[in-house]
Design a protein around this motif. Structure first.
Motif, mmCIF file in Angstrom:
data_model
loop_
_atom_site.group_PDB
_atom_site.id
_atom_site.type_symbol
_atom_site.label_atom_id
_atom_site.label_comp_id
_atom_site.label_asym_id
_atom_site.label_seq_id
_atom_site.Cartn_x
_atom_site.Cartn_y
_atom_site.Cartn_z
ATOM 1 N N ILE A 212 -4.325 5.957 0.500
ATOM 2 C CA ILE A 212 -4.157 6.375 -0.888
ATOM 3 C C ILE A 212 -4.571 7.840 -1.008
ATOM 4 N N TYR A 213 -3.678 8.657 -1.588
ATOM 5 C CA TYR A 213 -3.907 10.088 -1.773
ATOM 6 C C TYR A 213 -3.689 10.447 -3.243
ATOM 7 N N ASP A 214 -4.178 11.623 -3.638
ATOM 8 C CA ASP A 214 -3.783 12.112 -4.951
ATOM 9 C C ASP A 214 -2.400 12.735 -4.842
ATOM 10 N N SER A 215 -1.878 13.249 -5.945
ATOM 11 C CA SER A 215 -0.497 13.715 -5.962
ATOM 12 C C SER A 215 -0.255 14.923 -5.069
ATOM 13 N N LEU A 216 -1.321 15.638 -4.696
ATOM 14 C CA LEU A 216 -1.190 16.820 -3.845
ATOM 15 C C LEU A 216 -1.530 16.533 -2.387
ATOM 16 N N GLY A 217 -1.746 15.255 -2.064
ATOM 17 C CA GLY A 217 -1.979 14.880 -0.680
ATOM 18 C C GLY A 217 -3.430 14.809 -0.258
ATOM 19 N N LEU A 218 -4.367 14.919 -1.183
ATOM 20 C CA LEU A 218 -5.793 14.803 -0.851
ATOM 21 C C LEU A 218 -6.144 13.330 -0.662
ATOM 22 N N TYR A 219 -6.704 12.993 0.499
ATOM 23 C CA TYR A 219 -7.069 11.609 0.815
ATOM 24 C C TYR A 219 -8.124 11.104 -0.166
ATOM 25 N N LEU A 220 -7.919 9.891 -0.681
ATOM 26 C CA LEU A 220 -8.852 9.273 -1.603
ATOM 27 C C LEU A 220 -9.567 8.081 -0.988
ATOM 28 N N ARG A 221 -8.799 7.113 -0.480
ATOM 29 C CA ARG A 221 -9.389 5.897 0.074
ATOM 30 C C ARG A 221 -8.300 5.128 0.813
ATOM 31 N N GLU A 222 -8.639 3.943 1.303
ATOM 32 C CA GLU A 222 -7.656 3.128 2.011
ATOM 33 C C GLU A 222 -7.927 1.649 1.790
ATOM 34 N N LEU A 223 -6.908 0.841 2.017
ATOM 35 C CA LEU A 223 -7.020 -0.607 1.937
ATOM 36 C C LEU A 223 -6.721 -1.198 3.303
ATOM 37 N N GLY A 224 -7.377 -2.323 3.593
ATOM 38 C CA GLY A 224 -7.094 -3.031 4.832
ATOM 39 C C GLY A 224 -7.881 -2.543 6.030
ATOM 40 N N ASP A 225 -8.965 -1.806 5.799
ATOM 41 C CA ASP A 225 -9.725 -1.268 6.935
ATOM 42 C C ASP A 225 -10.553 -2.332 7.657
ATOM 43 N N ASN A 226 -10.543 -3.564 7.131
ATOM 44 C CA ASN A 226 -11.261 -4.651 7.817
ATOM 45 C C ASN A 226 -10.341 -5.459 8.729
ATOM 46 N N GLY A 227 -9.131 -4.963 8.960
ATOM 47 C CA GLY A 227 -8.221 -5.623 9.880
ATOM 48 C C GLY A 227 -7.497 -6.822 9.335
ATOM 49 N N GLU A 228 -7.465 -7.006 8.004
ATOM 50 C CA GLU A 228 -6.836 -8.203 7.452
ATOM 51 C C GLU A 228 -5.318 -8.072 7.342
ATOM 52 N N LEU A 229 -4.774 -6.859 7.508
ATOM 53 C CA LEU A 229 -3.328 -6.672 7.439
ATOM 54 C C LEU A 229 -2.738 -6.697 8.848
ATOM 55 N N VAL A 230 -1.667 -7.462 9.033
ATOM 56 C CA VAL A 230 -1.041 -7.603 10.338
ATOM 57 C C VAL A 230 0.036 -6.546 10.544
ATOM 58 N N ARG A 231 0.978 -6.465 9.618
ATOM 59 C CA ARG A 231 2.085 -5.509 9.739
ATOM 60 C C ARG A 231 2.499 -5.049 8.343
ATOM 61 N N PRO A 232 1.695 -4.197 7.716
ATOM 62 C CA PRO A 232 2.027 -3.742 6.359
ATOM 63 C C PRO A 232 3.207 -2.775 6.363
ATOM 64 N N THR A 233 4.302 -3.189 5.774
ATOM 65 C CA THR A 233 5.493 -2.344 5.732
ATOM 66 C C THR A 233 5.793 -1.808 4.342
ATOM 67 N N GLY A 234 5.302 -2.482 3.319
ATOM 68 C CA GLY A 234 5.611 -2.065 1.961
ATOM 69 C C GLY A 234 4.409 -2.099 1.060
ATOM 70 N N VAL A 235 4.460 -1.308 -0.006
ATOM 71 C CA VAL A 235 3.396 -1.297 -0.997
ATOM 72 C C VAL A 235 4.022 -1.028 -2.362
ATOM 73 N N ALA A 236 3.481 -1.695 -3.377
ATOM 74 C CA ALA A 236 3.912 -1.487 -4.754
ATOM 75 C C ALA A 236 2.664 -1.530 -5.628
ATOM 76 N N VAL A 237 2.696 -0.827 -6.740
ATOM 77 C CA VAL A 237 1.518 -0.759 -7.599
ATOM 78 C C VAL A 237 1.964 -0.661 -9.046
ATOM 79 N N ASN A 238 1.230 -1.305 -9.946
ATOM 80 C CA ASN A 238 1.569 -1.174 -11.353
ATOM 81 C C ASN A 238 1.099 0.178 -11.877
ATOM 82 N N SER A 239 1.529 0.532 -13.065
ATOM 83 C CA SER A 239 1.263 1.871 -13.587
ATOM 84 C C SER A 239 -0.228 2.164 -13.708
ATOM 85 N N ALA A 240 -0.996 1.158 -14.111
ATOM 86 C CA ALA A 240 -2.436 1.352 -14.294
ATOM 87 C C ALA A 240 -3.200 1.387 -12.981
#
Length: 368
Positions: free
Chosen positions: A159-187
């Motif tokens: 996850i980055y801000d709109s200018l590419g500055l790194y903010l954080r990440e999801l799945g760093d505990n190895g729970e994702l096997v093959r993440p190919t897609g991501v979607a997010v609601n507006s909020a």
């Protein structure tokens, strides 16, 4: 949508795309060895039906949005050397757009290319730690302009801000096997990660996280029933919060509410209108219409929220022509209802504008 209701970013984008369109239609000196390029606009549907969409511009390199320097112009004039850079992409896959910026994932270059159309800039993301990308595929934006990138090699969502500055990440505990897609609601309160698993596992699912990155629940498992998946690839969230998952291995789209309850599905394998043969991308516009690209057809099919086919756009072909695609990739729709289509062979990003009713009627008269 009236122009007065758009943001400053969107207004600047409209102005620049209009300028690019005029430039592409400017008179060209006659070359006896080459046929004149057609100035007839590429529209969908074609006459005698009233046009609803028009190809507005094609982006291939930073030079398509950035003003060229005086030195580069002088070099080309005096030396006959072109300073125009090569294609921005090596293998574009996913695309997201909003607030005057277009973000394109590149699986071969391991980065995200950004066309900042409103500001006439170009930059790249995901090149520095801790947000270094390995093989980015899916990409999405939230209402604040934050960028979510699914990295299948790192098995994370960056996850980055709109200018590419790194903010954080999801799945760093190895729970994702093959993440190919991501979607997010507006909020940004629901982040949906498509974990396609692979052909040798039953973990074909969508993982759901909150804004803080805590896992909330999981949608689906491998299968062909309602709410089950076979090699799901990408997803998109509609303006009403509905989640649409591209269930590629089952040749269909499935819709869920924000809490993961199955709502409906559509699509089947085939080569007819509304069928899905090799679906590659999915997006939703501000009116809730769903766009699905298909590499077998070389087009994007537009459905309403109930899955009824409204319109196909594009044709498959081997020649890099306007409105022709050799290997269709991702699709995105921004707040101006512009549609962005990627082609992985021609390394191009097409910008398609939805036409107001009056403009469509005028174009129909002019094209007769």
């Amino acid at each position: 949508m009236p122009l007065s209701h758009l943001s400053n970013f969107a207004r600047n984008t409209v102005t620049l795309f209009a300028a690019m369109l005029l430039a592409s239609c400017a008179p060209v000196a006659e070359q006896p060895d080459k046929p004149k390029p057609s100035t007839r606009p590429v529209v969908w549907p074609e006459p005698p039906d009233q046009p609803r969409f028009m190809l507005e511009a094609t982006l291939r390199s930073p030079d398509d949005v950035m003003p060229r320097g005086e030195i580069a112009k002088l070099q080309e004039t005096l030396m006959g050397e072109s300073s125009k850079p090569g294609p921005a992409f090596n293998k574009p896959y996913g695309v997201a757009a909003g607030q005057g910026r277009i973000y394109v994932t590149d699986t071969k270059s391991s980065m995200v290319h950004v066309f900042d159309v409103a500001r006439r800039r170009f930059f790249r993301m995901g090149l520095r730690p801790p947000g270094t990308l390995g093989k980015p595929i899916g990409i999405a934006l939230d209402g604040e302009g934050n960028v979510y990138v699914a990295d299948v090699k790192a098995r994370k969502i960056f996850i980055y801000d709109s200018l590419g500055l790194y903010l954080r990440e999801l799945g760093d505990n190895g729970e994702l096997v093959r993440p190919t897609g991501v979607a997010v609601n507006s909020a940004g309160t629901r982040v949906y990660v498509v974990d396609s698993g692979g052909i040798d596992t039953a973990l074909h699912r969508v993982m759901v996280y909150n804004k803080e990155g805590h896992k909330l629940f999981t949608i689906g498992e491998r299968g062909t029933g309602n709410g089950q998946f076979n090699l799901p690839s990408l997803a998109a969230v509609g303006p009403d919060g509905t989640l649409y998952v591209l269930d590629a291995g089952n040749f269909r789209v499935q819709a869920f509410d924000a809490d993961g309850k199955f709502l409906r599905k559509w699509g089947k394998p085939g080569n007819g209108a509304g069928d899905l043969a090799r679906p590659r991308g999915i997006a939703v516009d501000m009116d809730g219409n769903v766009y699905v690209t298909d590499a077998a057809f070389g087009n994007v099919q537009v459905f309403n929220a109930q899955g009824q086919l409204l319109l196909p756009m594009g044709n498959i072909g081997d020649n890099d022509e306007k409105g022709v695609y050799a290997l269709m990739g991702g699709v995105a729709v921004d707040e101006t209802n512009r549609v962005y289509l990627l082609d992985q062979v021609f390394n191009k990003l097409d910008v398609i504008r939805r036409l107001p009713d009056e403009e469509g009627k005028r174009l129909l008269i002019e094209m007769k």
